[in-house]
Enzyme design. Structure first.
Site, PDB file in Angstrom:
ATOM      1  N   SER A 267       0.850  -1.169   0.032  1.00 10.24           N
ATOM      2  CA  SER A 267      -0.192   0.026   0.001  1.00 10.24           C
ATOM      3  C   SER A 267       0.795   1.127  -0.177  1.00 10.24           C
ATOM      4  O   SER A 267       1.780   1.050   0.281  1.00 10.24           O
ATOM      5  CB  SER A 267      -0.915  -0.013   1.086  1.00 10.24           C
ATOM      6  N   LYS A 268       0.226   2.377  -0.329  1.00  9.39           N
ATOM      7  CA  LYS A 268       1.005   3.609  -0.420  1.00  9.39           C
ATOM      8  C   LYS A 268       1.411   4.178   0.732  1.00  9.39           C
ATOM      9  O   LYS A 268       2.397   5.040   0.701  1.00  9.39           O
ATOM     10  CB  LYS A 268       0.230   4.679  -1.336  1.00  9.39           C
ATOM     11  N   ARG A 269       0.866   3.588   1.986  1.00  5.83           N
ATOM     12  CA  ARG A 269       1.623   4.389   3.296  1.00  5.83           C
ATOM     13  C   ARG A 269       3.007   3.922   3.439  1.00  5.83           C
ATOM     14  O   ARG A 269       3.755   4.434   4.413  1.00  5.83           O
ATOM     15  CB  ARG A 269       0.730   3.843   4.448  1.00  5.83           C
ATOM     16  N   GLY A 271       5.153   4.116   0.927  1.00  4.76           N
ATOM     17  CA  GLY A 271       6.168   4.595  -0.181  1.00  4.76           C
ATOM     18  C   GLY A 271       5.410   4.421  -1.161  1.00  4.76           C
ATOM     19  O   GLY A 271       4.262   4.190  -1.441  1.00  4.76           O
TER      20      GLY A 271
END
Length: 493
Positions: A267-269, A271
């Site tokens: 997931s984008k949390r 990076g």
């Protein structure tokens, strides 16, 4: 079904192109290209289909961004929306689901007429109560609709009287196992009672994903579908719909998920996970392709660096992995650095142009090409150009804190004074030979050697105690720049 290979990538234009979606597009693209290379141009086709039935979240802006990312990666589609105009091109248009509603209605009506689907008038409240009751009885919370056996004429009359209805697919009579020969997972068995009567069309007439997917894949003659394993749960419903229409089922391959370093779904949390972000951070598209290919597939010769063409030649479904692939950001950066350093100075300069805004370096193409050839080993991404070339910006020149103590040594002042006197006698740029000779002269005249010689010189040139080898670096500085820096450093001794 067409005997030729036809594969598709079917994103929803509701946001960025995630690395997982890009990998799906990649595997489908190379599978088609491989078949095309082995036969005629029509032997392998890669189709871009847009799943935009979620009108509230879909947008042309997101579609353009996703298409731009695919183009950046070099994954060009044979059929689908045009990159510039968004108009469809291909024999099976339209390729946007929002433009195919009449088609879905046609096949929903066919299933209603054949008795394989029905209008269901259960309200949300009734459905919720059913779920609660069945759960309390420890039974599967499948829909039990009192409308499943209503004659179509009765259902239509009830619907025309103003009652809201969804169209459901009948499953209760399908007492058997559905067998999928998955290209990656082998045989997968789905008992028909895994699902209850499921929705094909919502009450407002909008089709659901599984129904759209089957109709589109069937009419577009899709032969193979490579998609993430999270879609495996959709396969039973889709197989049921294929069977009810008398259509051949495509060959499916469900790919393992991409995981983060903690082996959780990426997931984008943690990076950047979007192709657009990778481009902005200075990653090369060929490096992204190479890295993505290894997130679920392995080269038969164990190679880690290879071109897209070699990937097309070596790709096989037998080497697609069942286990999740970990997105190793350190390895990703290393791989990008290998690609970057393999570029010529001229090509690297061209690629770095978008990252060179406000960079203060000589406006001389020849100088820039030579500088890139020298400094590319210090770069891992294109965005590193600002950090690496900052050494040439006189406006940013300063003595780092760690070097201040060295300047206080009496030998340092003598070395810098001697260096300054030498520079005053030079013009334009020094050669490597001139710099080497100047070091020898300063060594002899000041009676210093080793660190006592090299460290003050480095500080006078770069302001730092450590860095690139000075011999090839110094010829990139103009004499006027070296003079200005030496005077500034001498004032701090």
């Amino acid at each position: 079904m067409n005997s030729n290979v036809r594969v598709r990538f079917a994103p929803s234009p509701t946001g960025y192109l995630h690395i997982g979606g890009a990998r799906t597009a990649l595997y489908n693209y190379i599978f088609a290209q491989q078949k095309r290379n082995a036969g005629s141009e029509d032997a392998g086709k890669f189709i871009l289909r847009i799943e935009d039935t979620d009108a509230a979240r879909s947008s042309d802006e997101s579609l353009r961004l996703m298409m731009n990312d695919l183009k950046w990666l070099g994954l060009n589609w044979d059929e689908g929306p045009d990159f510039v105009t968004l108009k469809d091109h291909g024999d099976y248009a339209p390729y946007r689901q929002s433009d195919r509603k009449d088609i879905y209605q046609k096949y929903a009506q066919e299933l209603l007429q054949s008795g394989k689907a029905y209008y269901c008038f259960l309200t949300d409240e009734e459905l919720e109560q059913q779920r609660k009751d069945l759960t309390a009885q420890k039974k599967p919370p499948h829909v039990i609709s009192p409308y499943a056996d209503w004659p179509l004429e009765k259902s239509l009359a009830h619907k025309n009287a103003g009652n809201r209805a969804v169209v459901r697919f009948k499953t209760q009579h399908l007492k058997k196992d559905y067998i999928l020969q998955d290209l990656i997972r082998g045989e997968v068995k789905f008992p028909s009672d895994m699902v209850g009567d499921f929705v094909l069309l919502r009450s407002e007439g909008m089709p659901v994903y599984n129904f759209c997917c089957v109709i589109d894949d069937g009419l577009m003659k899709i032969s193979h579908v490579f998609r993430a394993e999270e879609h495996l749960s959709n396969t039973l419903r889709q197989m049921m719909i294929y069977e009810s229409l008398g259509w051949k089922i495509p060959e499916f391959g469900h790919m393992s998920l991409i995981l983060d370093e903690d082996r959780q779904k990426l997931s984008k949390r943690k990076g950047a996970v979007a192709c657009g972000q990778f481009a902005e951070e200075g990653y090369l598209p060929e490096a992204v392709i190479n890295f993505m290919a290894l997130l679920g597939w392995s080269h038969p010769d164990g190679k880690e660096i290879f071109s897209l063409q070699e990937l097309i030649e070596k790709f096989s479904t037998e080497r697609l992995n069942l286990s999740g692939a970990v997105f190793d950001r350190v390895k990703f950066q290393w791989m990008n650095a290998q690609y970057l350093r393999a570029l010529s100075g001229e090509e690297l300069l061209k690629r770095c142009k978008p990252f060179m805004k406000d960079l203060k370096i000589p406006d001389d193409a020849n100088w820039q090409v030579r500088a890139f050839e020298f400094l590319k080993t210090s770069m891992e991404t294109l965005a590193d150009v600002k950090k690496v070339f900052a050494v040439f910006d006189d406006a940013k020149f300063s003595v780092e804190e760690a070097a201040v103590e060295t300047l206080k040594l009496p030998e340092s002042k003598k070395v810098i004074q001697a260096w300054l006197e030498f520079i005053k006698t030079q013009k334009d740029f020094l050669t490597t030979e001139q710099f080497v000779q100047s070091q020898e002269n300063i060594k002899n005249s000041c009676g210093v050697k080793g660190k006592s010689l090299f460290m003050p010189l480095r500080i006078a040139i770069t302001g730092q105690l450590h860095g690139s080898d000075l011999k090839p670096l110094v010829p990139f500085f103009s004499v006027s720049s070296l003079l200005e820096r030496a005077e500034k450093v001498l004032a701090q001794t």
